[in-house]
Write a protein that holds these residues in place. Structure first.
Motif, PDB file in Angstrom:
ATOM      1  N   TRP A   1     -13.865   1.888  -4.313  1.00 64.48           N
ATOM      2  CA  TRP A   1     -14.920   2.036  -3.071  1.00 64.48           C
ATOM      3  C   TRP A   1     -15.307   3.570  -3.283  1.00 64.48           C
ATOM      4  O   TRP A   1     -14.458   4.378  -3.618  1.00 64.48           O
ATOM      5  CB  TRP A   1     -14.113   1.819  -1.696  1.00 64.48           C
ATOM      6  N   SER A   2     -16.628   3.869  -3.669  1.00 66.04           N
ATOM      7  CA  SER A   2     -16.848   5.002  -4.113  1.00 66.04           C
ATOM      8  C   SER A   2     -17.320   6.110  -3.082  1.00 66.04           C
ATOM      9  O   SER A   2     -18.205   6.495  -2.759  1.00 66.04           O
ATOM     10  CB  SER A   2     -18.321   4.945  -4.847  1.00 66.04           C
ATOM     11  N   VAL A   3     -15.982   6.319  -2.459  1.00 64.26           N
ATOM     12  CA  VAL A   3     -15.978   7.464  -1.322  1.00 64.26           C
ATOM     13  C   VAL A   3     -14.914   8.449  -1.601  1.00 64.26           C
ATOM     14  O   VAL A   3     -13.738   8.034  -2.401  1.00 64.26           O
ATOM     15  CB  VAL A   3     -15.774   6.859  -0.055  1.00 64.26           C
ATOM     16  N   VAL A   4     -15.106   9.546  -1.356  1.00 61.97           N
ATOM     17  CA  VAL A   4     -13.967  10.806  -1.517  1.00 61.97           C
ATOM     18  C   VAL A   4     -13.054  10.612  -0.082  1.00 61.97           C
ATOM     19  O   VAL A   4     -13.781  10.785   1.007  1.00 61.97           O
ATOM     20  CB  VAL A   4     -14.590  11.928  -1.349  1.00 61.97           C
ATOM     21  N   PRO A   5     -11.747  10.253  -0.193  1.00 64.17           N
ATOM     22  CA  PRO A   5     -11.044  10.006   1.201  1.00 64.17           C
ATOM     23  C   PRO A   5     -11.042  11.042   2.358  1.00 64.17           C
ATOM     24  O   PRO A   5     -11.255  10.746   3.389  1.00 64.17           O
ATOM     25  CB  PRO A   5      -9.573   9.683   0.654  1.00 64.17           C
TER      26      PRO A   5
ATOM     27  N   TYR B   1       0.788  -1.217  -0.103  1.00 62.07           N
ATOM     28  CA  TYR B   1       0.122  -0.017  -0.030  1.00 62.07           C
ATOM     29  C   TYR B   1       0.831   1.203  -0.058  1.00 62.07           C
ATOM     30  O   TYR B   1       2.073   1.301   0.408  1.00 62.07           O
ATOM     31  CB  TYR B   1      -1.070   0.161   1.073  1.00 62.07           C
ATOM     32  N   GLY B   2       0.149   2.440  -0.673  1.00 65.48           N
ATOM     33  CA  GLY B   2       1.018   3.396  -0.504  1.00 65.48           C
ATOM     34  C   GLY B   2       0.999   4.179  -1.972  1.00 65.48           C
ATOM     35  O   GLY B   2       0.356   3.486  -2.654  1.00 65.48           O
TER      36      GLY B   2
ATOM     37  N   VAL C   1      -3.167   5.397   1.416  1.00 72.76           N
ATOM     38  CA  VAL C   1      -2.241   6.264   2.007  1.00 72.76           C
ATOM     39  C   VAL C   1      -1.158   6.903   1.180  1.00 72.76           C
ATOM     40  O   VAL C   1      -0.845   6.220   0.109  1.00 72.76           O
ATOM     41  CB  VAL C   1      -1.218   5.491   3.244  1.00 72.76           C
ATOM     42  N   ASP C   2      -0.939   8.156   1.175  1.00 76.26           N
ATOM     43  CA  ASP C   2       0.107   8.538   0.031  1.00 76.26           C
ATOM     44  C   ASP C   2       1.464   8.259   0.478  1.00 76.26           C
ATOM     45  O   ASP C   2       2.011   7.921   1.457  1.00 76.26           O
ATOM     46  CB  ASP C   2       0.051  10.080   0.221  1.00 76.26           C
TER      47      ASP C   2
END
Length: 128
Positions: free
Chosen positions: A43-47, A17-18, A127-128
């Protein structure tokens, strides 16, 4: 010594992840994802607003799946964020117990629970 978890054939593990996404079954998925043992969906959400409030409609692919999950891991990004108990109860009424943790912990826990043969799904913020 090989420490790769032994998982049943046909299920996917989270390899990393990342960088705004997840590597699942050796495929990179950008953005939030819903992960089930055999499939990964966007997943249709805005983080930034995904958990305030948590939209249960966005979890419908997991909550309405023919295969019932016992555990729903909610990866909340770089840090652990809790959702209100009433929302956790609404998820529980649909089947799984919801556990919130940072996304890294959720990825590791997903793999471990799969290796144990548990019925687990995950909703993960990047996670960026």
């Amino acid at each position: 010594m090989d420490v790769t978890p032994l998982v049943p054939e046909g299920v996917q593990i989270i390899h990393g992840y990342g960088d705004g996404g997840f590597r699942i079954a050796q495929v990179f998925h950008r953005g939030p994802v819903l992960v089930m043992p055999e499939t990964t969906l966007p997943w249709s959400v805005v983080p930034a607003s995904a958990l305030d409030p948590l939209d249960l409609d966005a979890l419908e692919p997991i909550l309405a799946a023919e295969f019932r999950f016992d555990i729903l891991l909610i990866g909340t990004g770089a840090t652990q964020v809790f959702v209100p108990p009433a929302v956790r109860q609404r998820i529980r009424e649909r089947g799984p117990v919801a556990e919130m943790m940072d996304s890294g912990a959720a990825c590791r826990t997903f793999n471990l629970l799969l290796a144990e043969g548990r019925r687990v799904a995950a909703a993960l913020l990047p996670v960026d």
